[in-house]
Motif scaffolding. Structure first.
Motif, PDB file in Angstrom:
ATOM      1  N   ILE A   1      -0.572   5.097  -6.310  1.00  0.00           N
ATOM      2  CA  ILE A   1      -0.888   6.015  -5.215  1.00  0.00           C
ATOM      3  C   ILE A   1      -0.940   5.201  -3.928  1.00  0.00           C
ATOM      4  O   ILE A   1      -1.423   4.063  -3.922  1.00  0.00           O
ATOM      5  N   THR A   2      -0.450   5.750  -2.861  1.00  0.00           N
ATOM      6  CA  THR A   2      -0.511   5.029  -1.595  1.00  0.00           C
ATOM      7  C   THR A   2      -1.961   4.705  -1.265  1.00  0.00           C
ATOM      8  O   THR A   2      -2.839   5.560  -1.355  1.00  0.00           O
ATOM      9  N   GLY A   3      -2.200   3.458  -0.916  1.00  0.00           N
ATOM     10  CA  GLY A   3      -3.556   3.026  -0.606  1.00  0.00           C
ATOM     11  C   GLY A   3      -3.868   1.681  -1.231  1.00  0.00           C
ATOM     12  O   GLY A   3      -2.977   0.876  -1.510  1.00  0.00           O
TER      13      GLY A   3
ATOM     14  N   THR B   1       0.812  -1.225   0.000  1.00  0.00           N
ATOM     15  CA  THR B   1       0.000   0.000   0.000  1.00  0.00           C
ATOM     16  C   THR B   1       0.843   1.271   0.000  1.00  0.00           C
ATOM     17  O   THR B   1       0.341   2.332  -0.349  1.00  0.00           O
ATOM     18  N   GLY B   2       2.102   1.174   0.412  1.00  0.00           N
ATOM     19  CA  GLY B   2       2.952   2.351   0.493  1.00  0.00           C
ATOM     20  C   GLY B   2       2.623   3.268   1.647  1.00  0.00           C
ATOM     21  O   GLY B   2       3.203   4.349   1.771  1.00  0.00           O
ATOM     22  N   ILE B   3       1.712   2.857   2.520  1.00  0.00           N
ATOM     23  CA  ILE B   3       1.294   3.692   3.646  1.00  0.00           C
ATOM     24  C   ILE B   3       2.331   3.627   4.751  1.00  0.00           C
ATOM     25  O   ILE B   3       2.823   2.543   5.104  1.00  0.00           O
ATOM     26  N   SER B   4       2.670   4.778   5.302  1.00  0.00           N
ATOM     27  CA  SER B   4       3.676   4.856   6.359  1.00  0.00           C
ATOM     28  C   SER B   4       3.134   4.320   7.677  1.00  0.00           C
ATOM     29  O   SER B   4       1.940   4.442   7.971  1.00  0.00           O
ATOM     30  N   THR B   5       4.018   3.741   8.468  1.00  0.00           N
ATOM     31  CA  THR B   5       3.625   3.182   9.763  1.00  0.00           C
ATOM     32  C   THR B   5       4.826   3.107  10.685  1.00  0.00           C
ATOM     33  O   THR B   5       5.978   3.072  10.224  1.00  0.00           O
TER      34      THR B   5
END
Length: 342
Positions: free
Chosen positions: A317-319, A47-51
């Motif tokens: 796109i992130t997501g 997803t490319g989402i930061s964590t």
């Protein structure tokens, strides 16, 4: 007296050297180059989402039923990627891939196809299904992929819902997936290789033609898919046969950041209408993001479907991402309609 002074100087020098050595080379004290922060920011690979959470978790791929009697499904909202492909005749099924989030439960679960297994293998997933085609049965029997099959675990790891009739009522919890993995000595760690994601700056400067809606025809109105761009959310909403795709328990819509529609060679291989789908051939496709569309070429990189533009991997796109696979014959132009008017 002179000997005492020399001895003092010698001892002082020795202490100074020892102190410097301990400060610079003491293995118990990591240098700034090797020092890491346990909860440093990372990005989920699908997803490319930061964590700040640990991302080194194995991906789980599940074949999800898309029969009208199986809707609405449970757990689709938590999938990082969903692949939608024809199973037999003009019926589609989903391969939902979970890595950033493991939901409490998923389903209804249906049987395996060889190309679902190939997609799951490409992301190094543990594969979950309930039943199998003859080709898939051979792959599973030969341990081509680590898998949990409801044919073996029906009534134990897999449960049947009383709200629906078989074969549209098989479910599994992720607690039971973990239990099954432990029973079979499957490793639950090891994140897949990341996809390429756009920076926030590039996301705000997306090129492409307008794509506020898309219609994907599979030759059966019950399985035809459509997408509408929600400008306020900046995401696409999904529909089957005109009915919005929602999460069963909370009745919330499935929202997508990337919609990838590709064509691939299909060949019917038996009297049941099962197919061989060539996911290695590459071909044409559309990538829809933020209300815009770009024509792409897709390639298979180490078992993964990757969109390319001018020979370079197209950034996502992130997501969340949804991938529709349609037959190359008749192809995209005959099966996909962009910006259709109601």
């Amino acid at each position: 007296m002179m000997k005492v002074k020399m001895l003092f100087v010698l001892l002082a020098s020795l202490l100074l050297i020892t102190g410097c050595t301990q400060t610079e080379e003491d293995p118990k004290q990591p240098s700034e180059k090797t020092k890491t922060t346990k909860n440093s920011e990372q990005k989920y690979p699908l997803t490319g989402i930061s964590t700040n959470e640990d991302i080194d978790r194995r991906a789980i791929a599940v074949t999800i039923n898309n029969h009208p009697k199986a809707r609405p499904q449970t757990g689709l909202a938590d999938a990082d990627i969903v692949y939608e492909l024809l199973a037999e005749a003009n019926i589609t099924r989903f391969l939902a891939v979970y890595q950033s989030t493991w939901p409490e439960e998923v389903g209804p679960i249906r049987s395996a196809r060889d190309y679902f297994i190939e997609l799951a293998k490409g992301l190094d997933c543990i594969y979950v299904c309930h039943g199998n085609s003859p080709d898939a049965k051979t792959m599973l029997a030969n341990n081509y992929i680590e898998a949990l099959n409801g044919l073996k675990y029906d009534g134990t790891l897999f449960t049947r819902s009383n709200d629906r009739k078989a074969p549209h009522n098989s479910y599994i919890t992720f607690a039971n997936i973990e239990k099954g993995a432990e029973q079979n000595s499957f490793d639950l760690t090891g994140a897949p290789e990341p996809f390429s994601f756009l920076s926030e700056e590039k996301t705000g400067k997306l090129a492409g033609d307008e794509a506020l809606s898309a219609r994907v025809s599979y030759g059966n109105s019950s399985y035809n898919a459509s997408y509408e761009y929600d400008e306020e959310a900046g995401k696409y909403q999904r529909y089957s046969d005109g009915e919005q795709t929602i999460e069963a328990e909370v009745q919330t819509p499935i929202l997508l950041d990337n919609l990838l529609i590709i064509e691939a060679p299909h060949k019917v291989i038996d009297n049941e209408g099962r197919r061989n789908i060539d996911l290695t051939a590459g071909g044409n496709g559309y990538l829809l993001q933020k209300g815009k569309v770009n024509e792409i070429q897709w390639v298979n990189k180490n078992g993964r479907i990757v969109p390319m533009i001018d020979g370079t991997e197209a950034g996502l796109i992130t997501g969340k991402t949804w991938v529709n696979v349609v037959p190359a014959d008749p192809g995209l132009e005959a099966t996909v309609t962009l910006n259709a008017k109601e």
